[in-house]
Design a protein around this motif. Structure first.
Motif, PDB file in Angstrom:
ATOM      1  N   ALA A  27       0.844  -1.209   0.000  1.00  0.00           N
ATOM      2  CA  ALA A  27       0.000   0.000   0.000  1.00  0.00           C
ATOM      3  C   ALA A  27       0.873   1.250   0.000  1.00  0.00           C
ATOM      4  CB  ALA A  27      -0.936  -0.009   1.203  1.00  0.00           C
ATOM      5  N   LEU A  28       1.986   1.196   0.716  1.00  0.00           N
ATOM      6  CA  LEU A  28       2.905   2.331   0.779  1.00  0.00           C
ATOM      7  C   LEU A  28       3.491   2.651  -0.594  1.00  0.00           C
ATOM      8  CD1 LEU A  28       4.053   4.375   2.737  1.00  0.00           C
ATOM      9  CD2 LEU A  28       5.877   2.782   3.264  1.00  0.00           C
ATOM     10  N   THR A  29       3.714   1.630  -1.415  1.00  0.00           N
ATOM     11  CA  THR A  29       4.213   1.893  -2.772  1.00  0.00           C
ATOM     12  C   THR A  29       3.146   2.578  -3.623  1.00  0.00           C
ATOM     13  OG1 THR A  29       3.527  -0.248  -3.700  1.00  0.00           O
ATOM     14  CG2 THR A  29       5.730  -0.126  -2.713  1.00  0.00           C
ATOM     15  N   LEU A  30       1.888   2.374  -3.278  1.00  0.00           N
ATOM     16  CA  LEU A  30       0.799   2.976  -4.046  1.00  0.00           C
ATOM     17  C   LEU A  30       0.542   4.425  -3.646  1.00  0.00           C
ATOM     18  CD1 LEU A  30      -1.741  -0.012  -3.975  1.00  0.00           C
ATOM     19  CD2 LEU A  30      -0.319   0.702  -5.906  1.00  0.00           C
ATOM     20  N   VAL A  31       0.579   4.703  -2.320  1.00  0.00           N
ATOM     21  CA  VAL A  31       0.185   6.039  -1.848  1.00  0.00           C
ATOM     22  C   VAL A  31       1.337   6.898  -1.346  1.00  0.00           C
ATOM     23  CG1 VAL A  31      -2.172   5.383  -1.281  1.00  0.00           C
ATOM     24  CG2 VAL A  31      -0.419   5.189   0.463  1.00  0.00           C
ATOM     25  N   ASN A  32       2.458   6.299  -0.999  1.00  0.00           N
ATOM     26  CA  ASN A  32       3.621   7.032  -0.496  1.00  0.00           C
ATOM     27  C   ASN A  32       3.287   7.893   0.726  1.00  0.00           C
ATOM     28  OD1 ASN A  32       6.341   7.533  -0.532  1.00  0.00           O
ATOM     29  ND2 ASN A  32       6.174   9.310  -1.882  1.00  0.00           N
ATOM     30  N   ASP A  33       2.403   7.370   1.584  1.00  0.00           N
ATOM     31  CA  ASP A  33       1.985   8.067   2.802  1.00  0.00           C
ATOM     32  C   ASP A  33       1.693   6.983   3.846  1.00  0.00           C
ATOM     33  OD1 ASP A  33      -0.062   8.948   4.751  1.00  0.00           O
ATOM     34  OD2 ASP A  33       0.026  10.848   3.668  1.00  0.00           O
ATOM     35  N   HIS A  34       2.480   6.961   4.928  1.00  0.00           N
ATOM     36  CA  HIS A  34       2.375   5.885   5.920  1.00  0.00           C
ATOM     37  C   HIS A  34       0.982   5.757   6.519  1.00  0.00           C
ATOM     38  CE1 HIS A  34       6.522   4.512   6.070  1.00  0.00           C
ATOM     39  NE2 HIS A  34       6.906   5.774   5.952  1.00  0.00           N
ATOM     40  N   SER A  35       0.407   6.862   6.961  1.00  0.00           N
ATOM     41  CA  SER A  35      -0.898   6.761   7.622  1.00  0.00           C
ATOM     42  C   SER A  35      -1.993   6.348   6.637  1.00  0.00           C
ATOM     43  CB  SER A  35      -1.264   8.062   8.337  1.00  0.00           C
ATOM     44  OG  SER A  35      -1.431   9.104   7.416  1.00  0.00           O
ATOM     45  N   MET A  36      -1.920   6.840   5.409  1.00  0.00           N
ATOM     46  CA  MET A  36      -2.921   6.453   4.423  1.00  0.00           C
ATOM     47  C   MET A  36      -2.766   4.971   4.064  1.00  0.00           C
ATOM     48  SD  MET A  36      -3.919   8.209   0.779  1.00  0.00           S
ATOM     49  CE  MET A  36      -4.251   9.797   1.501  1.00  0.00           C
ATOM     50  N   ALA A  37      -1.529   4.508   3.956  1.00  0.00           N
ATOM     51  CA  ALA A  37      -1.278   3.089   3.674  1.00  0.00           C
ATOM     52  C   ALA A  37      -1.848   2.218   4.791  1.00  0.00           C
ATOM     53  CB  ALA A  37       0.213   2.834   3.506  1.00  0.00           C
ATOM     54  N   GLN A  38      -1.633   2.637   6.033  1.00  0.00           N
ATOM     55  CA  GLN A  38      -2.171   1.888   7.170  1.00  0.00           C
ATOM     56  C   GLN A  38      -3.697   1.875   7.150  1.00  0.00           C
ATOM     57  OE1 GLN A  38      -0.272   3.873  10.474  1.00  0.00           O
ATOM     58  NE2 GLN A  38       1.514   2.524  10.410  1.00  0.00           N
ATOM     59  N   ASP A  39      -4.302   3.006   6.816  1.00  0.00           N
ATOM     60  CA  ASP A  39      -5.766   3.075   6.723  1.00  0.00           C
ATOM     61  C   ASP A  39      -6.296   2.125   5.661  1.00  0.00           C
ATOM     62  OD1 ASP A  39      -5.854   4.970   8.716  1.00  0.00           O
ATOM     63  OD2 ASP A  39      -6.161   6.674   7.356  1.00  0.00           O
ATOM     64  N   ILE A  40      -5.627   2.101   4.520  1.00  0.00           N
ATOM     65  CA  ILE A  40      -6.054   1.228   3.421  1.00  0.00           C
ATOM     66  C   ILE A  40      -6.000  -0.229   3.864  1.00  0.00           C
ATOM     67  CG2 ILE A  40      -5.328   0.321   1.162  1.00  0.00           C
ATOM     68  CD1 ILE A  40      -4.649   3.253   0.393  1.00  0.00           C
ATOM     69  N   VAL A  41      -4.892  -0.634   4.461  1.00  0.00           N
ATOM     70  CA  VAL A  41      -4.737  -2.026   4.891  1.00  0.00           C
ATOM     71  C   VAL A  41      -5.742  -2.370   5.985  1.00  0.00           C
ATOM     72  CG1 VAL A  41      -3.146  -3.676   5.979  1.00  0.00           C
ATOM     73  CG2 VAL A  41      -2.330  -2.152   4.165  1.00  0.00           C
ATOM     74  N   GLN A  42      -5.934  -1.457   6.910  1.00  0.00           N
ATOM     75  CA  GLN A  42      -6.907  -1.691   7.982  1.00  0.00           C
ATOM     76  C   GLN A  42      -8.305  -1.871   7.394  1.00  0.00           C
ATOM     77  OE1 GLN A  42      -7.088   1.367  10.970  1.00  0.00           O
ATOM     78  NE2 GLN A  42      -8.425   0.186  12.285  1.00  0.00           N
ATOM     79  N   ASN A  43      -8.673  -1.020   6.445  1.00  0.00           N
ATOM     80  CA  ASN A  43      -9.983  -1.155   5.801  1.00  0.00           C
ATOM     81  C   ASN A  43     -10.127  -2.486   5.091  1.00  0.00           C
ATOM     82  OD1 ASN A  43     -10.881   1.329   6.667  1.00  0.00           O
ATOM     83  ND2 ASN A  43     -10.331   2.394   4.792  1.00  0.00           N
ATOM     84  N   VAL A  44      -9.055  -2.934   4.435  1.00  0.00           N
ATOM     85  CA  VAL A  44      -9.095  -4.229   3.740  1.00  0.00           C
ATOM     86  C   VAL A  44      -9.338  -5.358   4.740  1.00  0.00           C
ATOM     87  CG1 VAL A  44      -7.670  -5.923   2.502  1.00  0.00           C
ATOM     88  CG2 VAL A  44      -7.781  -3.552   1.709  1.00  0.00           C
ATOM     89  N   ASN A  71      -7.744  -2.206  -4.876  1.00  0.00           N
ATOM     90  CA  ASN A  71      -9.091  -1.650  -5.050  1.00  0.00           C
ATOM     91  C   ASN A  71      -9.394  -0.566  -4.013  1.00  0.00           C
ATOM     92  OD1 ASN A  71      -9.600  -3.291  -7.251  1.00  0.00           O
ATOM     93  ND2 ASN A  71     -10.628  -4.870  -6.040  1.00  0.00           N
ATOM     94  N   GLU A  72      -8.957  -0.797  -2.783  1.00  0.00           N
ATOM     95  CA  GLU A  72      -9.168   0.200  -1.726  1.00  0.00           C
ATOM     96  C   GLU A  72      -8.377   1.473  -2.044  1.00  0.00           C
ATOM     97  OE1 GLU A  72     -10.977   1.586   1.738  1.00  0.00           O
ATOM     98  OE2 GLU A  72     -11.343  -0.311   0.718  1.00  0.00           O
ATOM     99  N   PHE A  73      -7.168   1.316  -2.578  1.00  0.00           N
ATOM    100  CA  PHE A  73      -6.359   2.461  -3.003  1.00  0.00           C
ATOM    101  C   PHE A  73      -7.106   3.251  -4.086  1.00  0.00           C
ATOM    102  CE2 PHE A  73      -3.631   3.627  -6.674  1.00  0.00           C
ATOM    103  CZ  PHE A  73      -3.127   4.820  -6.179  1.00  0.00           C
ATOM    104  N   ILE A  74      -7.657   2.559  -5.083  1.00  0.00           N
ATOM    105  CA  ILE A  74      -8.398   3.225  -6.161  1.00  0.00           C
ATOM    106  C   ILE A  74      -9.597   3.979  -5.588  1.00  0.00           C
ATOM    107  CG2 ILE A  74      -9.816   2.841  -8.230  1.00  0.00           C
ATOM    108  CD1 ILE A  74      -6.800   2.582  -8.733  1.00  0.00           C
ATOM    109  N   ASN A  75     -10.339   3.342  -4.685  1.00  0.00           N
ATOM    110  CA  ASN A  75     -11.502   4.006  -4.067  1.00  0.00           C
ATOM    111  C   ASN A  75     -11.080   5.245  -3.284  1.00  0.00           C
ATOM    112  OD1 ASN A  75     -13.205   2.052  -5.095  1.00  0.00           O
ATOM    113  ND2 ASN A  75     -13.268   0.881  -3.201  1.00  0.00           N
TER     114      ASN A  75
END
Length: 189
Positions: A27-44, A71-75
């Motif tokens: 997720a971090l490679t997709l968004v380049n933001d630690h907290s956003m990456a964590q949010d994405i993974v948590q949501n998944v 998909n969560e990254f795209i959303n």
């Protein structure tokens, strides 16, 4: 996969332990933001648990999780993009209001807004000023005034409702400009 489908929490914990770090790195490679990456993974993971009944045991859970992160990254990207477009429209319209309004009119509006803020009920006024003028968060206000966060939210909503009623349509844009702008140029309110 079957254990997870049947609601086995051990299977869910196993899934978390095995894939959380890998998915977070992806997720971090997709968004380049630690907290956003964590949010994405948590949501998944939350969605996986919530919709575990629909999981197909014949599919690879690893592929499913990676695809879900994507998909969560795209959303998230689409939601952020839509929000940015909306914010840009507000900024453009506010810019137009500021450019077409002369300084004496702005000062008159500020005086009227300030007067109406002073006329708010005392508790409502105090919460509103701490939030909008002092820039405190709802949590900070709740702790400072020893009230609940829900009370803070209710008082801010009440203040905006009263101000909107009193000031009518002419001042809605000015209120937005004053209280939603990152730069609070009009600190005299």
């Amino acid at each position: 996969m079957e254990s997870l489908k049947n609601g086995d929490e051990k299977a869910y914990k196993f899934l978390l332990n095995k894939f959380h770090r890998k998915l977070n790195a992806y997720a971090l490679t997709l968004v380049n933001d630690h907290s956003m990456a964590q949010d994405i993974v948590q949501n998944v993971f939350l969605k996986t648990w919530k919709n575990r009944i629909k999981l197909n045991p014949e599919f690879s859970i690893q592929s499913f999780l990676y695809k879900s992160v994507y998909n969560e990254f795209i959303n998230t990207y689409q939601q952020n993009k839509a929000m940015m477009l909306l914010q840009q429209k507000y900024v453009d319209s506010l810019q137009q209001v500021v450019e077409t309004t002369d300084e004496s009119s702005i000062e008159r509006m500020l005086a009227i807004i300030n007067k109406e803020i002073q006329n708010l009920p005392p508790k409502c006024q105090k919460v509103f000023i701490l939030s909008k003028k002092e820039g405190l968060t709802n949590i900070e206000i709740a702790e400072h005034l020893e009230i609940s966060i829900k009370t803070v939210e209710a008082q801010i909503s009440k203040a905006f409702k009263i101000l909107k009623e009193k000031l009518k349509d002419n001042y809605n844009m000015m209120l937005f400009l004053l209280f939603h702008s990152p730069q609070k140029e009009y600190s005299k309110i």
